[in-house]
Design a protein around this motif. Structure first.
Motif, PDB file in Angstrom:
ATOM      1  N   THR A 106       2.119   8.825  -4.713  1.00 30.59           N
ATOM      2  CA  THR A 106       2.004   7.567  -3.964  1.00 30.59           C
ATOM      3  C   THR A 106       3.215   6.633  -4.110  1.00 30.59           C
ATOM      4  N   PRO A 107       3.899   6.566  -5.261  1.00 29.44           N
ATOM      5  CA  PRO A 107       5.092   5.711  -5.286  1.00 29.44           C
ATOM      6  C   PRO A 107       6.162   6.134  -4.278  1.00 29.44           C
ATOM      7  N   PHE A 108       6.196   7.420  -3.931  1.00 29.99           N
ATOM      8  CA  PHE A 108       7.151   7.868  -2.915  1.00 29.99           C
ATOM      9  C   PHE A 108       6.772   7.349  -1.530  1.00 29.99           C
ATOM     10  N   ILE A 109       5.478   7.166  -1.275  1.00 31.18           N
ATOM     11  CA  ILE A 109       5.056   6.563  -0.010  1.00 31.18           C
ATOM     12  C   ILE A 109       5.576   5.138   0.067  1.00 31.18           C
ATOM     13  N   ILE A 110       5.401   4.391  -1.012  1.00 27.48           N
ATOM     14  CA  ILE A 110       5.865   3.002  -1.062  1.00 27.48           C
ATOM     15  C   ILE A 110       7.386   2.941  -0.892  1.00 27.48           C
ATOM     16  N   GLU A 111       8.073   3.828  -1.574  1.00 25.18           N
ATOM     17  CA  GLU A 111       9.534   3.864  -1.492  1.00 25.18           C
ATOM     18  C   GLU A 111      10.002   4.088  -0.062  1.00 25.18           C
ATOM     19  N   ALA A 112       9.275   4.928   0.686  1.00 29.53           N
ATOM     20  CA  ALA A 112       9.682   5.279   2.049  1.00 29.53           C
ATOM     21  C   ALA A 112       9.326   4.226   3.089  1.00 29.53           C
ATOM     22  N   LEU A 113       8.515   3.238   2.744  1.00 33.59           N
ATOM     23  CA  LEU A 113       8.179   2.170   3.681  1.00 33.59           C
ATOM     24  C   LEU A 113       9.400   1.289   3.931  1.00 33.59           C
ATOM     25  N   PRO A 114       9.533   0.735   5.144  1.00 31.22           N
ATOM     26  CA  PRO A 114      10.656  -0.181   5.408  1.00 31.22           C
ATOM     27  C   PRO A 114      10.700  -1.302   4.378  1.00 31.22           C
ATOM     28  N   HIS A 115      11.905  -1.648   3.966  1.00 32.64           N
ATOM     29  CA  HIS A 115      12.074  -2.579   2.846  1.00 32.64           C
ATOM     30  C   HIS A 115      11.448  -3.942   3.117  1.00 32.64           C
ATOM     31  N   ASP A 116      11.536  -4.391   4.371  1.00 36.80           N
ATOM     32  CA  ASP A 116      11.057  -5.734   4.699  1.00 36.80           C
ATOM     33  C   ASP A 116       9.706  -5.719   5.407  1.00 36.80           C
ATOM     34  N   LEU A 117       8.978  -4.618   5.376  1.00 37.36           N
ATOM     35  CA  LEU A 117       7.679  -4.527   6.049  1.00 37.36           C
ATOM     36  C   LEU A 117       6.679  -5.488   5.413  1.00 37.36           C
ATOM     37  N   PRO A 118       6.024  -6.352   6.204  1.00 45.13           N
ATOM     38  CA  PRO A 118       4.980  -7.219   5.636  1.00 45.13           C
ATOM     39  C   PRO A 118       3.649  -6.479   5.545  1.00 45.13           C
ATOM     40  N   PHE A 119       3.089  -6.388   4.343  1.00 48.68           N
ATOM     41  CA  PHE A 119       1.802  -5.734   4.139  1.00 48.68           C
ATOM     42  C   PHE A 119       1.213  -6.179   2.811  1.00 48.68           C
ATOM     43  N   THR A 120      -0.083  -5.892   2.621  1.00 49.94           N
ATOM     44  CA  THR A 120      -0.750  -6.125   1.345  1.00 49.94           C
ATOM     45  C   THR A 120      -0.990  -4.781   0.680  1.00 49.94           C
ATOM     46  N   GLY A 121      -0.600  -4.648  -0.572  1.00 50.75           N
ATOM     47  CA  GLY A 121      -0.772  -3.402  -1.307  1.00 50.75           C
ATOM     48  C   GLY A 121      -1.752  -3.568  -2.450  1.00 50.75           C
ATOM     49  N   ILE A 122      -2.797  -2.734  -2.459  1.00 53.32           N
ATOM     50  CA  ILE A 122      -3.789  -2.721  -3.548  1.00 53.32           C
ATOM     51  C   ILE A 122      -3.496  -1.527  -4.432  1.00 53.32           C
ATOM     52  N   CYS A 123      -3.473  -1.740  -5.747  1.00 54.84           N
ATOM     53  CA  CYS A 123      -3.193  -0.633  -6.656  1.00 54.84           C
ATOM     54  C   CYS A 123      -3.923  -0.838  -7.974  1.00 54.84           C
ATOM     55  N   TYR A 124      -3.986   0.215  -8.787  1.00 55.95           N
ATOM     56  CA  TYR A 124      -4.601   0.114 -10.109  1.00 55.95           C
ATOM     57  C   TYR A 124      -3.830   0.906 -11.155  1.00 55.95           C
ATOM     58  N   SER A 125      -2.603   1.308 -10.818  1.00 57.37           N
ATOM     59  CA  SER A 125      -1.784   2.035 -11.788  1.00 57.37           C
ATOM     60  C   SER A 125      -0.447   1.331 -11.964  1.00 57.37           C
ATOM     61  N   LEU A 126       0.135   1.488 -13.136  1.00 58.26           N
ATOM     62  CA  LEU A 126       1.350   0.765 -13.482  1.00 58.26           C
ATOM     63  C   LEU A 126       2.533   1.208 -12.633  1.00 58.26           C
ATOM     64  N   ASN A 127       2.713   2.527 -12.449  1.00 55.35           N
ATOM     65  CA  ASN A 127       3.881   2.992 -11.699  1.00 55.35           C
ATOM     66  C   ASN A 127       3.807   2.577 -10.228  1.00 55.35           C
ATOM     67  N   THR A 128       2.591   2.559  -9.662  1.00 51.76           N
ATOM     68  CA  THR A 128       2.433   2.124  -8.269  1.00 51.76           C
ATOM     69  C   THR A 128       2.680   0.621  -8.144  1.00 51.76           C
ATOM     70  N   PHE A 129       2.196  -0.141  -9.117  1.00 59.30           N
ATOM     71  CA  PHE A 129       2.442  -1.593  -9.112  1.00 59.30           C
ATOM     72  C   PHE A 129       3.935  -1.885  -9.149  1.00 59.30           C
ATOM     73  N   LEU A 130       4.670  -1.174 -10.002  1.00 55.75           N
ATOM     74  CA  LEU A 130       6.105  -1.419 -10.108  1.00 55.75           C
ATOM     75  C   LEU A 130       6.814  -1.082  -8.800  1.00 55.75           C
ATOM     76  N   ALA A 131       6.377  -0.009  -8.124  1.00 57.13           N
ATOM     77  CA  ALA A 131       6.975   0.347  -6.839  1.00 57.13           C
ATOM     78  C   ALA A 131       6.691  -0.729  -5.789  1.00 57.13           C
ATOM     79  N   LEU A 132       5.456  -1.237  -5.751  1.00 57.21           N
ATOM     80  CA  LEU A 132       5.100  -2.284  -4.792  1.00 57.21           C
ATOM     81  C   LEU A 132       5.868  -3.574  -5.055  1.00 57.21           C
ATOM     82  N   SER A 133       6.110  -3.870  -6.316  1.00 52.21           N
ATOM     83  CA  SER A 133       6.800  -5.118  -6.662  1.00 52.21           C
ATOM     84  C   SER A 133       8.248  -5.133  -6.180  1.00 52.21           C
ATOM     85  N   GLU A 134       8.788  -3.974  -5.822  1.00 52.18           N
ATOM     86  CA  GLU A 134      10.154  -3.898  -5.307  1.00 52.18           C
ATOM     87  C   GLU A 134      10.227  -4.199  -3.817  1.00 52.18           C
TER      88      GLU A 134
END
Length: 255
Positions: A106-134
């Motif tokens: 799943t972090p690769f999905i986040i990485e591949a999203l457009p950098h400035d895309l507006p969205f809300t991301g729900i997560c419960y794992s540390l690595n996914t949270f760190l990817a979303l925070s970027e």
């Protein structure tokens, strides 16, 4: 009372839960002893840690080695995970609420999203949270709780209070095995409550896996393939899974 040798071995086990191997020199430095002492500590064939080709590793089949560890999986099948992730991002539109499962895909999905895309991301794992925070356009919702270091998830302590009011547009879910008879499975039982919440509450349930997961069966059952709306993978699934998906109305997306 724990002996010094037992204490050293336990410390090595804990270190190997964060990294899949240590050089003998690194293990000795970590313990503050000589390399010869480490060699002597690991002479017993029944130890949970063994010396293999100049590296200290968890013994195959040991209790410590049998658990899924994020550090074990994150470097495996990276190219295939990226391919599947890129396909998954084609489903996303601006201003959607997206759930991202734990795991290493799943972090690769986040990485591949457009950098400035507006969205809300729900997560419960540390690595996914760190990817979303970027992602500067992302509003991040982290479901807190008790931290599980092996798979880096937060297990909610008050499940309904945290997740009960959320309805994602899309849930991107990961798995460790997909089998025509046993369905979709993962390694850890503690992941199931959040995964099953996502399957129940999301408007669209998307399973994203690489080809190595096909035909595998893992200990924790997420549900049958029919619980998902779409299966995204880097390559075509085996024919038995293709036929099952078609009969269930599950869409397939692959390169």
């Amino acid at each position: 009372m724990e002996t010094r040798r037992e204490a050293r071995i336990d410390r090595l086990v804990q270190a190997l839960k964060r990294s899949d191997k240590l050089r003998l020199k690194e293990a000795a430095a970590l313990l503050g002893v000589s390399e010869m002492t480490v060699r002597r500590d690991l002479q017993d064939e029944h130890q949970p840690v063994v010396l293999l080709g100049g590296y200290v590793v968890l013994a195959p089949g040991s209790t410590a080695a049998s658990h899924y560890l994020l550090s074990d999986q994150k470097g495996r099948h990276v190219r295939q995970k990226r391919q599947a992730a890129r396909l998954a991002t084609t489903l996303v539109q601006a201003h959607q609420t997206l759930f991202f499962d734990c795991g290493t895909t799943t972090p690769f999905i986040i990485e591949a999203l457009p950098h400035d895309l507006p969205f809300t991301g729900i997560c419960y794992s540390l690595n996914t949270f760190l990817a979303l925070s970027e992602k500067p356009g992302c509003r991040v919702i982290l479901c807190g709780g008790e931290f599980q270091p092996g798979n880096a998830i937060f297990r909610p302590l008050n499940f309904r209070e945290i997740l009960g009011n959320l309805c994602p547009d899309i849930a991107f879910l990961s798995a460790a095995g997909i089998h025509p008879q046993t369905g979709v499975t993962c390694f850890n039982l503690e992941e199931l409550p959040v995964k099953q919440w996502a399957l129940e509450m999301a408007q669209r349930r998307v399973l994203v896996v690489d080809e190595s997961k096909f035909g595998k069966v893992r200990p924790a059952c997420m549900g049958p393939l029919s619980a998902f709306d779409m299966l995204v993978s880097n390559s075509p699934p085996p024919e038995a899974l293709v036929e099952q998906a078609r009969s269930l109305g599950v869409m397939l997306s692959h390169e």
